[in-house]
Design a protein around this motif. Sequence first.
Motif, PDB file in Angstrom:
ATOM      1  N   GLU A 236      78.184 -11.852 -37.055  1.00  0.00           N
ATOM      2  CA  GLU A 236      78.965 -12.952 -36.485  1.00  0.00           C
ATOM      3  C   GLU A 236      79.936 -13.520 -37.530  1.00  0.00           C
ATOM      4  O   GLU A 236      81.090 -13.814 -37.231  1.00  0.00           O
ATOM      5  N   PHE A 237      79.461 -13.625 -38.768  1.00  0.00           N
ATOM      6  CA  PHE A 237      80.326 -14.096 -39.863  1.00  0.00           C
ATOM      7  C   PHE A 237      81.518 -13.153 -40.045  1.00  0.00           C
ATOM      8  O   PHE A 237      82.669 -13.575 -40.159  1.00  0.00           O
ATOM      9  N   LEU A 238      81.196 -11.859 -40.015  1.00  0.00           N
ATOM     10  CA  LEU A 238      82.238 -10.837 -40.181  1.00  0.00           C
ATOM     11  C   LEU A 238      83.286 -10.932 -39.066  1.00  0.00           C
ATOM     12  O   LEU A 238      84.490 -10.852 -39.314  1.00  0.00           O
ATOM     13  N   CYS A 239      82.820 -11.117 -37.846  1.00  0.00           N
ATOM     14  CA  CYS A 239      83.733 -11.231 -36.698  1.00  0.00           C
ATOM     15  C   CYS A 239      84.696 -12.388 -36.909  1.00  0.00           C
ATOM     16  O   CYS A 239      85.902 -12.264 -36.676  1.00  0.00           O
ATOM     17  N   GLU A 240      84.146 -13.513 -37.342  1.00  0.00           N
ATOM     18  CA  GLU A 240      84.967 -14.697 -37.548  1.00  0.00           C
ATOM     19  C   GLU A 240      86.059 -14.400 -38.583  1.00  0.00           C
ATOM     20  O   GLU A 240      87.226 -14.733 -38.384  1.00  0.00           O
ATOM     21  N   GLU A 241      85.665 -13.742 -39.673  1.00  0.00           N
ATOM     22  CA  GLU A 241      86.621 -13.503 -40.758  1.00  0.00           C
ATOM     23  C   GLU A 241      87.642 -12.421 -40.387  1.00  0.00           C
ATOM     24  O   GLU A 241      88.819 -12.532 -40.723  1.00  0.00           O
ATOM     25  N   VAL A 242      87.187 -11.381 -39.714  1.00  0.00           N
ATOM     26  CA  VAL A 242      88.112 -10.314 -39.294  1.00  0.00           C
ATOM     27  C   VAL A 242      89.144 -10.881 -38.316  1.00  0.00           C
ATOM     28  O   VAL A 242      90.330 -10.573 -38.393  1.00  0.00           O
ATOM     29  N   ALA A 243      88.687 -11.752 -37.436  1.00  0.00           N
ATOM     30  CA  ALA A 243      89.610 -12.384 -36.493  1.00  0.00           C
ATOM     31  C   ALA A 243      90.634 -13.220 -37.259  1.00  0.00           C
ATOM     32  O   ALA A 243      91.822 -13.216 -36.940  1.00  0.00           O
ATOM     33  N   ASP A 244      90.154 -13.901 -38.302  1.00  0.00           N
ATOM     34  CA  ASP A 244      91.022 -14.722 -39.136  1.00  0.00           C
ATOM     35  C   ASP A 244      92.106 -13.897 -39.831  1.00  0.00           C
ATOM     36  O   ASP A 244      93.221 -14.368 -40.049  1.00  0.00           O
ATOM     37  N   LEU A 245      91.744 -12.669 -40.213  1.00  0.00           N
ATOM     38  CA  LEU A 245      92.708 -11.791 -40.879  1.00  0.00           C
ATOM     39  C   LEU A 245      93.780 -11.314 -39.910  1.00  0.00           C
ATOM     40  O   LEU A 245      94.805 -10.769 -40.320  1.00  0.00           O
ATOM     41  N   GLY A 246      93.526 -11.483 -38.625  1.00  0.00           N
ATOM     42  CA  GLY A 246      94.548 -11.157 -37.635  1.00  0.00           C
ATOM     43  C   GLY A 246      94.595  -9.687 -37.240  1.00  0.00           C
ATOM     44  O   GLY A 246      95.674  -9.153 -36.979  1.00  0.00           O
ATOM     45  N   VAL A 247      93.433  -9.014 -37.200  1.00  0.00           N
ATOM     46  CA  VAL A 247      93.399  -7.614 -36.768  1.00  0.00           C
ATOM     47  C   VAL A 247      93.847  -7.529 -35.303  1.00  0.00           C
ATOM     48  O   VAL A 247      93.377  -8.292 -34.461  1.00  0.00           O
ATOM     49  N   ASP A 248      94.783  -6.611 -35.012  1.00  0.00           N
ATOM     50  CA  ASP A 248      95.375  -6.537 -33.674  1.00  0.00           C
ATOM     51  C   ASP A 248      94.528  -5.752 -32.685  1.00  0.00           C
ATOM     52  O   ASP A 248      94.536  -6.034 -31.494  1.00  0.00           O
ATOM     53  N   ALA A 249      93.847  -4.701 -33.172  1.00  0.00           N
ATOM     54  CA  ALA A 249      93.071  -3.869 -32.245  1.00  0.00           C
ATOM     55  C   ALA A 249      91.916  -3.213 -32.991  1.00  0.00           C
ATOM     56  O   ALA A 249      92.070  -2.787 -34.133  1.00  0.00           O
ATOM     57  N   ILE A 250      90.765  -3.143 -32.318  1.00  0.00           N
ATOM     58  CA  ILE A 250      89.597  -2.478 -32.884  1.00  0.00           C
ATOM     59  C   ILE A 250      89.113  -1.442 -31.868  1.00  0.00           C
ATOM     60  O   ILE A 250      88.860  -1.778 -30.708  1.00  0.00           O
ATOM     61  N   GLY A 251      89.022  -0.184 -32.294  1.00  0.00           N
ATOM     62  CA  GLY A 251      88.491   0.853 -31.415  1.00  0.00           C
ATOM     63  C   GLY A 251      86.976   0.757 -31.402  1.00  0.00           C
ATOM     64  O   GLY A 251      86.351   0.636 -32.455  1.00  0.00           O
ATOM     65  N   LEU A 252      86.371   0.795 -30.225  1.00  0.00           N
ATOM     66  CA  LEU A 252      84.914   0.614 -30.130  1.00  0.00           C
ATOM     67  C   LEU A 252      84.163   1.754 -30.834  1.00  0.00           C
ATOM     68  O   LEU A 252      84.405   2.929 -30.573  1.00  0.00           O
ATOM     69  N   GLY A 253      83.237   1.375 -31.726  1.00  0.00           N
ATOM     70  CA  GLY A 253      82.314   2.335 -32.328  1.00  0.00           C
ATOM     71  C   GLY A 253      80.935   2.138 -31.729  1.00  0.00           C
ATOM     72  O   GLY A 253      80.653   1.065 -31.183  1.00  0.00           O
ATOM     73  N   GLU A 254      80.073   3.139 -31.838  1.00  0.00           N
ATOM     74  CA  GLU A 254      78.744   3.005 -31.240  1.00  0.00           C
ATOM     75  C   GLU A 254      77.958   1.860 -31.871  1.00  0.00           C
ATOM     76  O   GLU A 254      77.176   1.189 -31.200  1.00  0.00           O
ATOM     77  N   GLN A 255      78.213   1.577 -33.159  1.00  0.00           N
ATOM     78  CA  GLN A 255      77.502   0.478 -33.832  1.00  0.00           C
ATOM     79  C   GLN A 255      77.842  -0.882 -33.212  1.00  0.00           C
ATOM     80  O   GLN A 255      77.063  -1.822 -33.300  1.00  0.00           O
ATOM     81  N   ASP A 256      79.042  -0.964 -32.648  1.00  0.00           N
ATOM     82  CA  ASP A 256      79.485  -2.243 -32.109  1.00  0.00           C
ATOM     83  C   ASP A 256      78.706  -2.639 -30.848  1.00  0.00           C
ATOM     84  O   ASP A 256      78.858  -3.749 -30.340  1.00  0.00           O
ATOM     85  N   LEU A 257      77.874  -1.709 -30.359  1.00  0.00           N
ATOM     86  CA  LEU A 257      77.014  -2.044 -29.221  1.00  0.00           C
ATOM     87  C   LEU A 257      75.561  -2.244 -29.665  1.00  0.00           C
ATOM     88  O   LEU A 257      74.659  -2.367 -28.835  1.00  0.00           O
ATOM     89  N   ASN A 258      75.333  -2.298 -30.988  1.00  0.00           N
ATOM     90  CA  ASN A 258      73.960  -2.444 -31.484  1.00  0.00           C
ATOM     91  C   ASN A 258      73.242  -3.674 -30.952  1.00  0.00           C
ATOM     92  O   ASN A 258      72.030  -3.662 -30.776  1.00  0.00           O
ATOM     93  N   TYR A 259      73.985  -4.747 -30.737  1.00  0.00           N
ATOM     94  CA  TYR A 259      73.338  -5.982 -30.269  1.00  0.00           C
ATOM     95  C   TYR A 259      73.589  -6.202 -28.777  1.00  0.00           C
ATOM     96  O   TYR A 259      73.421  -7.312 -28.273  1.00  0.00           O
ATOM     97  N   GLY A 260      74.022  -5.158 -28.115  1.00  0.00           N
ATOM     98  CA  GLY A 260      74.222  -5.249 -26.676  1.00  0.00           C
ATOM     99  C   GLY A 260      75.636  -5.660 -26.311  1.00  0.00           C
ATOM    100  O   GLY A 260      76.406  -6.161 -27.144  1.00  0.00           O
TER     101      GLY A 260
END
Length: 372
Positions: free
Chosen positions: A24-48
């Motif tokens: 969750e911390f990482l999400c907040e900071e990555v959003a802050d950096l202004g990333v425009d697009a993230i391709g879904l990886g299988e790990q990104d579904l680890n928490y559902g």
Amino acid sequence: MPVLQLDGGDLFGRRNQNERFQTEFLCEEVADLGVDAIGLGEQDLNYGLKFLRSMMDKYGLQFTSANVKDAATGKLILPEYLIVKRGGITFGIVSVLDPAQKILTMTADDSQFQVDDPVATLRELVPRLREKVDTVVLLGHLGDSQTDNVVKEIQGIDISVTGHTYRNITTERILNDTVMLGASYEGRYLGDADLMIDPDNGKVMAVAIKVTPMDDKVADDPEMLKKVKDFKQRLVDFKEAKRAAYPRTFGSDQENFLGDRSCKGCHEDAWNVYAKSAHMKAYMTLRNKGQHFEPDCLVCHTTGYQYKNGYADEAPYNRLINVQCEACHGYGTQHARDGKWVTQAKDSCVVCHDKENSPEFDYDTYWAKIKH
Ligand code: HEC
Ligand code: HEC
Ligand code: HEC
Ligand code: HEC
């Protein structure tokens, strides 16, 4: 200079509560950096999926996937593509996931997923997208060789960013008409491509690539450093709060668990039965699931978790992994031959073999499997 920031996926951590907290911390900071697009990886579904969606809503993260569907409804779980205008160019960004990557979520009640063939998906989607945009970008969560294969098959991809890779692409590389980009994992490197794009047809005319290791030579940003330091303290508090749910209420500071090896010499027969049993693999079971720092699981898959001087993540107590002799019999320092140890052990089973974790438990049948 206008910048388009892209991420090839697997932003999220491994499947346990600590990593989820960190994610969750990482999400907040990555959003802050202004990333425009993230391709879904299988790990990104680890928490559902619910958690992924909540991170997208809360922090405005732009995940995309063109081939991951909810198996029950057959509908895509994320936007099929993203459109981003930058520097007078309209970019269409698509992502596909390798169907060979296992999606395992931590939440048992969550959706099941269906992953469509990447080539078939892109063959249909890319021409449709080209009608709307100038330049098509593929975030292939496919690893190196598979991304290459897909790019060779599909016409009309201008830029490819390889995800799920351990490799940097450090020199200009063009495959068919596609510019190939990629930076290694865990944000250890920053890939930077200077592109000259023809505004008339969206084609990349020139490219210069730089991959920078994010090592000690890169000065820390003081603001970010402070955030990370604060977060680390929050993580410690979080872990302590979870451990505190299982207080060491039992036993005595004066007694000790001696470890299974200490019994072996005098109780060879009992040892041989134990060595073949599931109890001696209980910790490995957690490791295989990446859950071996999880108090919710360790409490039953180790020895003396809620006892004074029982299992802890740190030495010397971390040798008390698995359900050892003393998990049933008690502290080795209390070794006695008055029959108390036998009775104690008989009563121990149901502490761990409860309704939720061992619904089939029946003393006689289960004891027969580990009789010694
Ligand atoms: C400290 C917790 C704990 C105690 C106490 C405990 N067990 Fe277990 N038991 C486990 C765990 C955890 C597993 C699963 C291990 C694995 O496969 O990773 C298990 C697995 C087993 C299995 C293997 C199941 C199978 O079908 O292969 C048997 C049999 C068993 N226990 C019998 C017993 C009996 C009988 C007792 C009491 C005398 C007992 N256990 C006490 C935690 C415990
Ligand atoms: C209350 C005790 C208890 C807790 C808490 C517990 N387990 Fe277990 N677990 C057991 C027992 C007992 C078994 C054996 C069940 C049986 O065979 O009847 C078992 C079996 C398992 C198995 C099956 C092993 C196999 O190879 O068949 C897995 C996997 C497992 N546990 C993982 C976990 C994870 C992950 C957690 C934490 C989220 C967890 N357990 C929490 C007691 C527990
Ligand atoms: C899962 C729980 C459990 C584990 C693990 C376990 N035991 Fe036992 N053990 C028992 C129970 C229950 C009894 C009593 C059975 C009975 O008499 O009905 C017992 C009995 C014994 C006895 C007495 C046998 C006799 O009848 O004289 C010895 C000795 C013993 N265990 C040693 C060990 C040693 C050594 C280990 C580890 C290598 C071990 N046990 C692991 C549950 C366990
Ligand atoms: C120096 C040898 C020695 C060591 C080490 C040892 N034991 Fe024993 N243990 C014995 C003897 C001897 C007996 C009594 C005869 C018997 O039951 O085998 C006994 C009895 C037992 C009994 C039955 C108790 C009863 O009241 O009937 C259990 C259970 C037991 N041991 C478990 C363990 C466990 C668990 C360990 C390791 C922590 C261990 N022992 C280490 C020698 C040893």
